[in-house]
Design a protein around this motif. Structure first.
Motif, PDB file in Angstrom:
ATOM      1  N   ARG A 126       1.126  -1.553  -0.305  1.00 20.40           N
ATOM      2  CA  ARG A 126       0.043  -0.085   0.083  1.00 20.40           C
ATOM      3  C   ARG A 126       1.162   0.736   0.354  1.00 20.40           C
ATOM      4  O   ARG A 126       0.563   1.972  -0.531  1.00 20.40           O
ATOM      5  CB  ARG A 126      -0.815  -0.352   1.540  1.00 20.40           C
ATOM      6  N   LEU A 129       2.948   1.582  -3.319  1.00 19.63           N
ATOM      7  CA  LEU A 129       1.755   2.728  -4.074  1.00 19.63           C
ATOM      8  C   LEU A 129       1.088   3.560  -4.292  1.00 19.63           C
ATOM      9  O   LEU A 129       1.141   4.562  -5.498  1.00 19.63           O
ATOM     10  CB  LEU A 129       0.886   1.017  -4.264  1.00 19.63           C
ATOM     11  N   TYR A 130       1.269   4.529  -2.982  1.00 20.42           N
ATOM     12  CA  TYR A 130       0.193   5.645  -2.721  1.00 20.42           C
ATOM     13  C   TYR A 130       1.475   6.578  -2.697  1.00 20.42           C
ATOM     14  O   TYR A 130       1.192   7.627  -3.488  1.00 20.42           O
ATOM     15  CB  TYR A 130       0.107   5.726  -1.362  1.00 20.42           C
ATOM     16  N   LEU A 133       1.944   6.160  -7.364  1.00 13.30           N
ATOM     17  CA  LEU A 133       0.676   5.783  -7.799  1.00 13.30           C
ATOM     18  C   LEU A 133      -0.944   6.351  -7.487  1.00 13.30           C
ATOM     19  O   LEU A 133      -1.562   5.958  -7.819  1.00 13.30           O
ATOM     20  CB  LEU A 133       0.401   3.968  -8.614  1.00 13.30           C
ATOM     21  N   LYS A 134      -0.599   6.767  -6.601  1.00 14.53           N
ATOM     22  CA  LYS A 134      -1.591   7.773  -6.061  1.00 14.53           C
ATOM     23  C   LYS A 134      -2.502   9.027  -7.068  1.00 14.53           C
ATOM     24  O   LYS A 134      -3.302   9.042  -6.508  1.00 14.53           O
ATOM     25  CB  LYS A 134      -1.305   8.560  -4.870  1.00 14.53           C
ATOM     26  N   SER A 135      -1.911   8.860  -7.872  1.00 18.92           N
ATOM     27  CA  SER A 135      -2.613  10.020  -9.479  1.00 18.92           C
ATOM     28  C   SER A 135      -3.435   8.579  -9.657  1.00 18.92           C
ATOM     29  O   SER A 135      -4.427   9.424 -11.063  1.00 18.92           O
ATOM     30  CB  SER A 135      -1.455  10.469  -9.992  1.00 18.92           C
ATOM     31  N   LEU A 136      -3.651   7.772  -9.801  1.00 20.00           N
ATOM     32  CA  LEU A 136      -5.086   6.913 -10.753  1.00 20.00           C
ATOM     33  C   LEU A 136      -5.738   7.398  -9.472  1.00 20.00           C
ATOM     34  O   LEU A 136      -6.034   7.780  -9.051  1.00 20.00           O
ATOM     35  CB  LEU A 136      -4.312   5.293 -10.353  1.00 20.00           C
ATOM     36  N   TRP A 141      -7.104   2.052  -7.641  1.00 21.45           N
ATOM     37  CA  TRP A 141      -5.575   2.472  -7.115  1.00 21.45           C
ATOM     38  C   TRP A 141      -6.339   1.204  -6.026  1.00 21.45           C
ATOM     39  O   TRP A 141      -5.725   0.407  -5.414  1.00 21.45           O
ATOM     40  CB  TRP A 141      -5.612   3.778  -6.708  1.00 21.45           C
ATOM     41  N   SER A 145      -4.199  -2.347  -5.283  1.00 24.42           N
ATOM     42  CA  SER A 145      -3.627  -3.005  -3.797  1.00 24.42           C
ATOM     43  C   SER A 145      -4.044  -3.777  -3.386  1.00 24.42           C
ATOM     44  O   SER A 145      -3.282  -4.596  -2.952  1.00 24.42           O
ATOM     45  CB  SER A 145      -4.059  -1.460  -3.322  1.00 24.42           C
ATOM     46  N   GLY A 175      -7.539  -0.763   1.425  1.00 22.65           N
ATOM     47  CA  GLY A 175      -6.691   0.634   0.668  1.00 22.65           C
ATOM     48  C   GLY A 175      -7.304   1.389   0.419  1.00 22.65           C
ATOM     49  O   GLY A 175      -6.761   2.786   0.201  1.00 22.65           O
ATOM     50  N   VAL A 179      -6.734   5.987   1.068  1.00 22.56           N
ATOM     51  CA  VAL A 179      -7.500   7.012  -0.530  1.00 22.56           C
ATOM     52  C   VAL A 179      -8.519   7.622   0.501  1.00 22.56           C
ATOM     53  O   VAL A 179      -7.720   8.773   0.489  1.00 22.56           O
ATOM     54  CB  VAL A 179      -8.450   6.597  -0.634  1.00 22.56           C
TER      55      VAL A 179
END
Length: 249
Positions: A126, A129-130, A133-136, A141, A145, A175, A179
């Protein structure tokens, strides 16, 4: 522009450190690598342009400790509820129960021993990825995750569908927490709390399955699914209130 080679190489590096102890039946190898994972993650975070672990959603600002504590309580209560449901619905029998003193005595070591695996897996599936890729889109996302969280349990992928279901639902819960809070603290607290409850129940409870051995795991899936629904409802309610306040102002 993102350096995808660096990002992928960093993930592989952390993945290797996390799973390396599985090739050895040694407490000390596991301890060294789980603690070492955190050191490596801090080092990698610095290389990728952040301080300590702030890039992975673990910034020591604001009321992070309160969020962590709330998560701990949710994780402890959720796993405990799944055990109570299994016993109450007669999926499992409680053969014996240790004293309160036993659990109290076991708690400090359990807190310590479950912290490092919990934060390591949270960073791997997590936090990393945050950071990158947090722009997903949030739903994309969260699903990514959650899938990664399931796949990270590579030694359990051949188990019953009930196991995969509870892992995926827990992945969705954690996840979603990342967010909505834009940090890893709530997810870490829930994950850590659930792991604490799991270890304490293994040590202090003697449970026997009355039939389907997977029934208790389905209860765990039910609990995590319910927690997910509750989190979504709370988030929607708060979002609606914020929108109304903006309109009224």
């Amino acid at each position: 522009m993102k350096n995808w080679i660096s990002i992928i190489a960093g993930f592989i590096f952390l993945f290797f450190i996390y799973h390396f102890p599985e090739f050895f039946q040694s407490f000390w190898v596991t301890a060294v690598f789980k603690i070492g994972f955190l050191v490596a993650a801090i080092f990698l975070c610095r290389l990728q342009g952040w301080k300590l672990l702030e890039g992975y959603g673990l910034s020591l600002t604001g009321k992070w400790y309160r969020i962590l504590l709330v998560g701990l309580l949710v994780g402890l209560a959720s796993f405990t509820l799944s055990i109570l449901l299994s016993i109450g619905l007669n999926y499992e029998n409680l053969e014996s129960l240790q004293t309160f003193g036993f659990f109290l005595k076991s708690l400090p070591l359990t807190l310590f021993m479950t912290f490092f695996p919990s934060i390591a897996e949270d960073i791997l599936t997590r936090g990393y990825l945050y950071g990158h890729l947090k722009s997903l889109k949030p739903i994309v996302w969260i699903l990514l995750s959650s899938a990664l969280y399931v796949l990270n349990h590579i030694w359990r992928l051949n188990e019953d569908i009930s196991v995969l279901s509870y892992l995926f639902l827990l992945g969705l819960v954690l996840g979603f927490c990342v967010v909505i809070k834009k940090s890893l603290w709530l997810a870490l607290g829930i994950h850590w709390g659930a792991n604490i409850a799991y270890e304490l129940s293994n040590e202090g409870l003697h449970l026997n399955s009355t039939g389907d051995k997977n029934a208790s795991t389905w209860m765990l899936s039910l609990v995590w699914g319910t927690i997910l629904v509750i989190l979504i409802m709370i988030h929607r309610n708060r979002t609606s209130q914020s929108i109304r306040q903006i309109v009224l102002e």
